[in-house]
Scaffold this motif. Structure first.
Motif, PDB file in Angstrom:
ATOM      1  N   HIS A 254     -10.383   2.468   4.716  1.00 59.41           N
ATOM      2  CA  HIS A 254      -9.244   1.891   3.981  1.00 59.41           C
ATOM      3  C   HIS A 254      -8.289   1.197   4.956  1.00 59.41           C
ATOM      4  CE1 HIS A 254      -5.256   1.940   2.034  1.00 59.41           C
ATOM      5  NE2 HIS A 254      -5.952   1.696   0.939  1.00 59.41           N
ATOM      6  N   ARG A 255      -7.966   1.854   6.063  1.00 56.94           N
ATOM      7  CA  ARG A 255      -7.041   1.267   7.048  1.00 56.94           C
ATOM      8  C   ARG A 255      -7.635   0.008   7.682  1.00 56.94           C
ATOM      9  NH1 ARG A 255      -6.529   6.676   8.278  1.00 56.94           N
ATOM     10  NH2 ARG A 255      -7.646   6.443  10.234  1.00 56.94           N
TER      11      ARG A 255
ATOM     12  N   HIS B  47      -7.648  -2.861   4.975  1.00 57.30           N
ATOM     13  CA  HIS B  47      -6.335  -3.352   4.585  1.00 57.30           C
ATOM     14  C   HIS B  47      -5.467  -3.835   5.742  1.00 57.30           C
ATOM     15  CE1 HIS B  47      -6.476  -2.562   0.307  1.00 57.30           C
ATOM     16  NE2 HIS B  47      -7.250  -1.538   0.623  1.00 57.30           N
ATOM     17  N   TYR B  48      -5.639  -3.270   6.923  1.00 56.48           N
ATOM     18  CA  TYR B  48      -4.736  -3.612   8.024  1.00 56.48           C
ATOM     19  C   TYR B  48      -5.438  -4.132   9.267  1.00 56.48           C
ATOM     20  CZ  TYR B  48      -1.946  -0.741   4.950  1.00 56.48           C
ATOM     21  OH  TYR B  48      -1.335  -0.221   3.842  1.00 56.48           O
TER      22      TYR B  48
ATOM     23  N   ARG C  88      -7.309  -6.720   9.818  1.00 56.20           N
ATOM     24  CA  ARG C  88      -7.252  -8.161  10.084  1.00 56.20           C
ATOM     25  C   ARG C  88      -6.004  -8.534  10.875  1.00 56.20           C
ATOM     26  NH1 ARG C  88      -5.440  -7.433   4.970  1.00 56.20           N
ATOM     27  NH2 ARG C  88      -3.633  -8.626   4.288  1.00 56.20           N
ATOM     28  N   HIS C  89      -4.963  -7.735  10.778  1.00 58.49           N
ATOM     29  CA  HIS C  89      -3.746  -7.998  11.539  1.00 58.49           C
ATOM     30  C   HIS C  89      -3.919  -7.638  13.014  1.00 58.49           C
ATOM     31  CE1 HIS C  89      -1.766  -8.883   7.813  1.00 58.49           C
ATOM     32  NE2 HIS C  89      -2.004  -7.677   7.339  1.00 58.49           N
ATOM     33  N   GLU C  90      -4.943  -6.862  13.298  1.00 59.39           N
ATOM     34  CA  GLU C  90      -5.214  -6.436  14.672  1.00 59.39           C
ATOM     35  C   GLU C  90      -6.451  -7.125  15.232  1.00 59.39           C
ATOM     36  OE1 GLU C  90      -3.100  -4.513  16.265  1.00 59.39           O
ATOM     37  OE2 GLU C  90      -1.881  -4.238  14.466  1.00 59.39           O
TER      38      GLU C  90
END
Length: 85
Positions: free
Chosen positions: A12-13, A16-17, A19-21
C-alpha cells in the motif's frame, strides 16, 4: 489482491507514496481484470499477453479499446502487446 490493498501494508505504501521517492514497481498477474485499481491507475505501461476470458477482454476493451482487446485475444503464445497508458 482482491478487495483492496491493506492500509499500512508495505505494498500500500509503495503504490500510494513510492512514486514520490522515485520507486518503480513491476507487477504481474494472470488476469488483467484482477489487478487492483490502485495499481492499474498508476501504471504507465502495460504488457498484455493473450487473453480469452470474456471478463478480461471486457476490461481490456474499456481500458485500451475494442480493437486492442481483439488483438490481445488473437495473440500467439509468448507474444504480447505493449500498451502505453
Amino acid at each position: 489482491h482482491q478487495g483492496g490493498l491493506p492500509a499500512g501494508s508495505a505494498l500500500h505504501r509503495i503504490v500510494h507514496y513510492g512514486r514520490h521517492e522515485r520507486v518503480a514497481l513491476l507487477c504481474a498477474a494472470r488476469r488483467s481484470a484482477n489487478v487492483h485499481i490502485d495499481v492499474r491507475a498508476l501504471a504507465d505501461v502495460m504488457f498484455l499477453f493473450r487473453h480469452i476470458e470474456p471478463r478480461d477482454l471486457e476490461w481490456i476493451s474499456q481500458v485500451a479499446g475494442v480493437r486492442w482487446a481483439e488483438v490481445v485475444r488473437r495473440l500467439l503464445p509468448y507474444q504480447f502487446l505493449r500498451y502505453e497508458v
